[in-house]
Structure formats: structure tokens, C-alpha cells
Write a protein that holds these residues in place. Sequence first.
Motif, PDB file in Angstrom:
ATOM      1  N   LEU A   1       6.123   9.281  -1.546  1.00  0.00           N
ATOM      2  CA  LEU A   1       5.293   9.895  -0.510  1.00  0.00           C
ATOM      3  C   LEU A   1       4.223  10.794  -1.114  1.00  0.00           C
ATOM      4  CD1 LEU A   1       8.045  10.803   2.132  1.00  0.00           C
ATOM      5  CD2 LEU A   1       6.297   9.018   2.336  1.00  0.00           C
ATOM      6  N   VAL A   2       4.595  11.598  -2.089  1.00  0.00           N
ATOM      7  CA  VAL A   2       3.618  12.468  -2.740  1.00  0.00           C
ATOM      8  C   VAL A   2       2.564  11.638  -3.458  1.00  0.00           C
ATOM      9  CG1 VAL A   2       3.301  14.164  -4.583  1.00  0.00           C
ATOM     10  CG2 VAL A   2       5.161  14.444  -2.938  1.00  0.00           C
TER      11      VAL A   2
ATOM     12  N   ALA B   1      -0.968   1.393   5.197  1.00  0.00           N
ATOM     13  CA  ALA B   1       0.358   0.898   4.831  1.00  0.00           C
ATOM     14  C   ALA B   1       1.308   2.060   4.587  1.00  0.00           C
ATOM     15  CB  ALA B   1       0.261   0.012   3.589  1.00  0.00           C
ATOM     16  N   GLY B   2       0.816   3.083   3.882  1.00  0.00           N
ATOM     17  CA  GLY B   2       1.631   4.261   3.631  1.00  0.00           C
ATOM     18  C   GLY B   2       1.955   5.024   4.902  1.00  0.00           C
ATOM     19  N   ARG B   3       0.999   5.128   5.796  1.00  0.00           N
ATOM     20  CA  ARG B   3       1.240   5.831   7.062  1.00  0.00           C
ATOM     21  C   ARG B   3       2.307   5.118   7.880  1.00  0.00           C
ATOM     22  NH1 ARG B   3      -5.151   6.544   8.362  1.00  0.00           N
ATOM     23  NH2 ARG B   3      -5.526   8.475   7.187  1.00  0.00           N
ATOM     24  N   ARG B   4       2.238   3.799   7.899  1.00  0.00           N
ATOM     25  CA  ARG B   4       3.220   3.039   8.667  1.00  0.00           C
ATOM     26  C   ARG B   4       4.618   3.175   8.048  1.00  0.00           C
ATOM     27  NH1 ARG B   4       0.046  -2.709   9.922  1.00  0.00           N
ATOM     28  NH2 ARG B   4      -1.727  -1.787  11.043  1.00  0.00           N
ATOM     29  N   ALA B   5       4.683   3.187   6.742  1.00  0.00           N
ATOM     30  CA  ALA B   5       5.979   3.357   6.082  1.00  0.00           C
ATOM     31  C   ALA B   5       6.575   4.710   6.411  1.00  0.00           C
ATOM     32  CB  ALA B   5       5.823   3.192   4.570  1.00  0.00           C
TER      33      ALA B   5
ATOM     34  N   ILE C   1       9.717   2.774   2.529  1.00  0.00           N
ATOM     35  CA  ILE C   1       8.786   3.633   1.791  1.00  0.00           C
ATOM     36  C   ILE C   1       8.628   3.137   0.361  1.00  0.00           C
ATOM     37  CG2 ILE C   1       8.497   5.956   0.824  1.00  0.00           C
ATOM     38  CD1 ILE C   1       9.812   7.016   3.444  1.00  0.00           C
ATOM     39  N   LYS C   2       9.727   2.782  -0.291  1.00  0.00           N
ATOM     40  CA  LYS C   2       9.657   2.356  -1.691  1.00  0.00           C
ATOM     41  C   LYS C   2       9.053   0.968  -1.833  1.00  0.00           C
ATOM     42  CE  LYS C   2      13.919   2.863  -2.727  1.00  0.00           C
ATOM     43  NZ  LYS C   2      14.940   2.488  -3.691  1.00  0.00           N
ATOM     44  N   LEU C   3       9.360   0.058  -0.906  1.00  0.00           N
ATOM     45  CA  LEU C   3       8.768  -1.281  -0.983  1.00  0.00           C
ATOM     46  C   LEU C   3       7.259  -1.202  -0.797  1.00  0.00           C
ATOM     47  CD1 LEU C   3       7.796  -4.095   0.529  1.00  0.00           C
ATOM     48  CD2 LEU C   3       9.347  -4.269  -1.410  1.00  0.00           C
ATOM     49  N   VAL C   4       6.829  -0.408   0.170  1.00  0.00           N
ATOM     50  CA  VAL C   4       5.388  -0.251   0.396  1.00  0.00           C
ATOM     51  C   VAL C   4       4.731   0.410  -0.814  1.00  0.00           C
ATOM     52  CG1 VAL C   4       3.668   0.966   1.796  1.00  0.00           C
ATOM     53  CG2 VAL C   4       5.533  -0.281   2.903  1.00  0.00           C
TER      54      VAL C   4
END
Length: 349
Positions: A38-39, A303-307, A316-319
Amino acid sequence: MRQQAAEALDEAFARLHRTGSEFDDKLSNHGPMAVEALVHAGQWEAVPAWLDSYTRRLEPVLRPTERIARDAWREALGDRARDGDWIALFTDEIAERPWREVLALWWPRLLPGLPGGATHGVIRVGHAVRALLDLGESPVRLAEFAHAMAYFASSNQALPELPRLAGGRTPFEALDAVPPLPIDEKDHISRRLDFLAGWDAWLAPTLSVREATTPEQAQALLADTVHAATLRYLRRGHGSGVMNVHAVTAPSAVLRVLPALPREQWIPSYTTAWATSSAVFAVYSGREDATGTPAPAPDPVEAGRRALAHGDEHVIKLVDTAVDVFARSGDTRALAAGTLAAELIAPEH
């Protein structure tokens, strides 16, 4: 902003270091991996709230019980009950020498057991190393490196020994040739991987991939392995939405560690990561291609926001890896794999 992100990550790591590497009968603590992802994606402001929800499930860190002798470390390898002892060992190691030297010493010792703990040990190391490379050293980031290496050691489990890779297939071609194997769906991953010994249906395609003869080739083939695994998830991830994530994120973690390793360790790193990815797909992959392909996110930021909105640590990790693949290749199918993970995996918190 970089300083704020680094501080947010350190605060998250410090909270998580009070929790164990596993909880609820061998479930892995994904917190350190997810918060680093996330960071890295620029979503550091969301980390405290995400952790507030996630840490409710976790258990306290295991305390040291007996010192691991540095000339007898093999006796404790793969012993999850000694995770606290391994943390103490690696805490001492990084107090005595630079973390890169610790990594160079221990990586070849731990690499053969990469599949252990459903590959979470090496994945956690990959995130810890990326944090050190991207944000620099801090006491908390070094402590996370020690915790990550400890989990890599305490969860070690080797695959059946492989002969030398000797094929001409690309990772894309070789991975497509790996069939799903007939395995009891109730078996834990550790038993499933043991089942691979002697199965030519897995061994022959796995050995058919190209051998790396230089460090540069190893890095390129490993990047292709991560790309191929991401596309394989898109087609066959439905066999187990959660478990097949690790066939993608484990080789991705090894790729992230390469820049911190001596170059002579790059070839065996590629070989082991490749075998692990093919093994996980062999024991979890869907038997037929998916009937449809979900639409990819329009860009990596979305993509990150959706995760994050989905919230599950595996998504989160797959994205996180899918965004890396997209950045290297421009292949939007990688982002579609992230969309699929969110469809296959139910949020838990």
C-alpha cells in the motif's frame, strides 16, 4: 510526501512486530506485506485504518525460547515453533553486519525451502527488501527484515529435488504446458507439494523451460516468469483464487530481492522461483481456461484504489505485482488479473 510515507510504514511495521508470523493454525500474517504494498502504491494514508481491521485476527509474536547456534542452524530450519528464536538470531545478525551481507549469507541457505509456509516467508522478505531499497534504512525497517528472514527460515520446506533445467521453452510456453494434477482438494499445500515427487506430468514441463547461463539472463527469465504467472492466473486462477496468487507473488518477491543479492546468486534464485511457481499452479490451477476475461482497471493508480477498496490482503498483493508487470511490459492483461482476483476472493475484513 516520501518522508510521510516512510514514517507511516515504520509505524505500521512497529505495530505488526508485536504480532506473530502466523495465526489461527498456520494462516500467515500478511500485514507486513500488504502495508508495504500500500505504501509503495502511494496509499500510505490508508494504512492505519486497514491495519486496525486486519490486526484483530492476529496473535502475539512468539518469544525466544532457546538460542539458535550459528553452527547448528539446520536443526531449527522449518520449525515454526521456533520463529521467535529465528527473530532473535536475525536481530543479532543485523546488529553485527549490514543487512545486505546478512542476506547474501542466508539467502542460499534458505532458498531451497522457498515453497514453505505457502511461500509467505520469501514474499515477506521481498517486501522488506523493497522497503529498504526504496526508502532506505531505519531501525524499524531493519527489524522487519529480521522478522521476514526469520519467517523464511521457520517455514522452510523444499520441493522435490529437480535435475538441471535443460529446455528451450520460454516461461510463457513452459508454464502453459504444466497441467493441473489430480490432488485431494482438502490437502494442505505442504502435502500437495510433497505429492509432486515423481510426477512426470509436472516435472517434464517444469524442466523444459530455458536455463539461464548469465545473471542478466536469470533476471530477464525471472521477470518473464512473473509475467507468465500473472497471465496464468488470469486464465486458470479460478482453481483457487487465493492459493494461485502465491504462484505469482513468490517469483515476484524473488525478482525484487535480486538487486540486493550478489550476482552469482541470481541464477539459482531464478531456477527455484520458476520451479515454485510451476509447482503451485500444478496443485491448484483450474482444469480449463476461464470462460471470460474481466476488464482491466484503466491505469495502475485505479487498480491500487480498487484493491484497497476490496481490502483483502491477497488482492492487494496480486495487484501490487500486476502493476509491476504492467510497468515493465505495458500488458493490460496483468491489470485484468488484479480485477479477477477481486472477483474470486471474498473480502474478510
